[in-house]
Design a protein around this motif. Structure first.
Motif, PDB file in Angstrom:
ATOM      1  N   ASN A   1       0.827  -1.204   0.000  1.00 35.89           N
ATOM      2  CA  ASN A   1       0.000   0.000   0.000  1.00 35.89           C
ATOM      3  C   ASN A   1       0.860   1.253   0.000  1.00 35.89           C
ATOM      4  O   ASN A   1       0.534   2.228  -0.673  1.00 35.89           O
ATOM      5  N   ALA A   2       1.927   1.230   0.755  1.00 38.96           N
ATOM      6  CA  ALA A   2       2.826   2.379   0.778  1.00 38.96           C
ATOM      7  C   ALA A   2       3.457   2.588  -0.588  1.00 38.96           C
ATOM      8  O   ALA A   2       3.597   3.716  -1.054  1.00 38.96           O
ATOM      9  N   GLY A   3       3.812   1.486  -1.246  1.00 39.76           N
ATOM     10  CA  GLY A   3       4.389   1.591  -2.582  1.00 39.76           C
ATOM     11  C   GLY A   3       3.399   2.131  -3.598  1.00 39.76           C
ATOM     12  O   GLY A   3       3.748   2.950  -4.450  1.00 39.76           O
ATOM     13  N   ILE A   4       2.153   1.686  -3.503  1.00 43.68           N
ATOM     14  CA  ILE A   4       1.119   2.177  -4.415  1.00 43.68           C
ATOM     15  C   ILE A   4       0.865   3.666  -4.172  1.00 43.68           C
ATOM     16  O   ILE A   4       0.720   4.444  -5.115  1.00 43.68           O
ATOM     17  N   ASN A   5       0.825   4.074  -2.922  1.00 37.49           N
ATOM     18  CA  ASN A   5       0.630   5.494  -2.611  1.00 37.49           C
ATOM     19  C   ASN A   5       1.789   6.336  -3.131  1.00 37.49           C
ATOM     20  O   ASN A   5       1.585   7.440  -3.649  1.00 37.49           O
ATOM     21  N   GLU A   6       3.001   5.841  -3.001  1.00 37.00           N
ATOM     22  CA  GLU A   6       4.169   6.565  -3.508  1.00 37.00           C
ATOM     23  C   GLU A   6       4.121   6.680  -5.024  1.00 37.00           C
ATOM     24  O   GLU A   6       4.415   7.736  -5.594  1.00 37.00           O
ATOM     25  N   ALA A   7       3.726   5.600  -5.710  1.00 41.28           N
ATOM     26  CA  ALA A   7       3.609   5.639  -7.167  1.00 41.28           C
ATOM     27  C   ALA A   7       2.529   6.629  -7.596  1.00 41.28           C
ATOM     28  O   ALA A   7       2.698   7.367  -8.572  1.00 41.28           O
ATOM     29  N   THR A   8       1.427   6.664  -6.867  1.00 42.36           N
ATOM     30  CA  THR A   8       0.348   7.612  -7.170  1.00 42.36           C
ATOM     31  C   THR A   8       0.835   9.049  -7.036  1.00 42.36           C
ATOM     32  O   THR A   8       0.553   9.895  -7.885  1.00 42.36           O
ATOM     33  N   ASN A   9       1.595   9.326  -5.987  1.00 40.45           N
ATOM     34  CA  ASN A   9       2.125  10.677  -5.794  1.00 40.45           C
ATOM     35  C   ASN A   9       3.100  11.058  -6.896  1.00 40.45           C
ATOM     36  O   ASN A   9       3.124  12.208  -7.350  1.00 40.45           O
ATOM     37  N   GLN A  10       3.914  10.115  -7.343  1.00 37.59           N
ATOM     38  CA  GLN A  10       4.859  10.407  -8.420  1.00 37.59           C
ATOM     39  C   GLN A  10       4.135  10.677  -9.731  1.00 37.59           C
ATOM     40  O   GLN A  10       4.497  11.595 -10.468  1.00 37.59           O
ATOM     41  N   VAL A  11       3.105   9.895 -10.023  1.00 40.94           N
ATOM     42  CA  VAL A  11       2.340  10.121 -11.260  1.00 40.94           C
ATOM     43  C   VAL A  11       1.643  11.479 -11.204  1.00 40.94           C
ATOM     44  O   VAL A  11       1.626  12.214 -12.191  1.00 40.94           O
TER      45      VAL A  11
END
Length: 101
Positions: free
Chosen positions: A27-37
């Protein structure tokens, strides 16, 4: 027999806890990817606007050349070039308004 069941329950509890720990990292990785996009989204839409402007200029030059040469399919070429330019601009605008960035 009870000792075997106790060991099996212990293994199951250990596996469930380790899976939940991996899920939290996911979940933390998905949230980080969302912020980068989201951080690249504004730049991407500006790039689409720039590509639309370049396509529009190239299309205008091609249509002008065909018109001066007296070719009969000038209207079809104009609509295809400017249609693609308008499509790029509309897609960028819709994406920007849809995602609210």
């Amino acid at each position: 027999m009870k000792a075997k069941l106790k060991n099996i329950y212990s293994i199951i509890i250990l596996m469930v806890t380790s899976f939940s720990a991996f899920a939290q990292d996911g979940n933390a990785g998905i949230n980080e990817a969302t912020n980068q996009v989201k951080s690249y989204f504004s730049t991407g839409t500006n790039l689409m606007y720039a590509i639309g402007a370049i396509v529009g200029l190239v299309g205008a030059i091609k249509v002008y050349k065909k018109w001066n040469d007296g070719e009969h399919d000038t209207g079809k070429v104009a609509s295809s070039w400017f249609g693609s330019c308008i499509f790029l601009v509309v897609v960028a605008t819709v994406l920007k308004s849809f995602f609210g960035v």
